[in-house]
Enzyme design. Sequence first.
Site, PDB file in Angstrom:
ATOM      1  N   PHE A 154       0.834  -1.204   0.000  1.00 13.64           N
ATOM      2  CA  PHE A 154       0.000   0.000   0.000  1.00 13.64           C
ATOM      3  C   PHE A 154       0.868   1.253   0.000  1.00 13.64           C
ATOM      4  O   PHE A 154       0.722   2.139   0.838  1.00 13.64           O
ATOM      5  CB  PHE A 154      -0.936  -0.005   1.216  1.00 13.64           C
ATOM      6  CG  PHE A 154      -1.838  -1.209   1.254  1.00 13.64           C
ATOM      7  CD1 PHE A 154      -2.981  -1.268   0.473  1.00 13.64           C
ATOM      8  CD2 PHE A 154      -1.517  -2.291   2.056  1.00 13.64           C
ATOM      9  CE1 PHE A 154      -3.806  -2.380   0.494  1.00 13.64           C
ATOM     10  CE2 PHE A 154      -2.330  -3.416   2.091  1.00 13.64           C
ATOM     11  CZ  PHE A 154      -3.481  -3.460   1.296  1.00 13.64           C
ATOM     12  N   CYS A 155       1.747   1.307  -0.963  1.00 10.03           N
ATOM     13  CA  CYS A 155       2.721   2.392  -1.073  1.00 10.03           C
ATOM     14  C   CYS A 155       2.561   3.070  -2.433  1.00 10.03           C
ATOM     15  O   CYS A 155       2.086   2.465  -3.399  1.00 10.03           O
ATOM     16  CB  CYS A 155       4.135   1.827  -0.915  1.00 10.03           C
ATOM     17  SG  CYS A 155       5.467   3.021  -1.158  1.00 10.03           S
TER      18      CYS A 155
END
Length: 278
Positions: A154-155
């Site tokens: 989730f970057c």
Amino acid sequence: MQVFQNCSHFKRHSKICLKIIALRRGMGCEAGSLAPPVQRTATAGGRCDENMRPSLTAGRRDMVSFRNSDLNPAMRCLRIPFQQGAVFMNAKFFPWRALVVAWVCLGATGAAVASEATCPNLLQHRFDRLQDEKPQSLCQYSGRVVLVVNTASFCGFTSQYEGLEALNAKYQARGLVVLGFPSNDFGRQEPGSNQAIAEFCENTFGVKFPMFSKTSVVGPGTNPLYQQLAERTGERPQWNFHKYLIARDGKTVRSYGSRVEPKDPGLLKDIEKFLSTK
């Protein structure tokens, strides 16, 4: 009957045992131990149990005995479990047979794993595989160009998974391998379980390059590989998708920040350079 569960006494009487220990360590097995599944067994009187003969019975494990007259009398019997269908050797325990036995007992497959003698210090580490959490030795990548990346699901850089997979597929035949190390160190952007991470990588980006269980790449809990990489380069990851490129010799290492994409010309130039060096 006296049973010796480790090699602490046996190794003083045989160089063969030491060779097996070295091989086990190269395969990532526990240091200084041959058991389980190997046991040395002798009767209380110091003579080999004459009833210890190999047998083959469907559905169970069998034992094979070896003798070596040069060993201490109390250590003459080496009992090693084999699966049904194994080839039994019951002659004297010559060194070459010791290596064969060690190889079989270690469950070696067609993929050879480099021993400590040839594996660079930087790769002498073991990590659990992401998909099934089975221990893997990085020595299997000895002699290859290795791109080490700390990843997160989730970057803002997560889309680099696609480029990393393309990079691995393009150069794999020439000796490149990309290794992914999921980490929750930055922004808590990898909160899921190993199974969740594996499913995300496969289903979203079709990742096929080797990935390992979630780990720490900075801070007090930094894993040994990343500690060494930071020492070699003088640079620690500042965010997810930092990259380290390791040359074939396992000594030369380059470092690249998170913003350096897999298709970056400078990174590709270094990969080409490292691949061309034997």
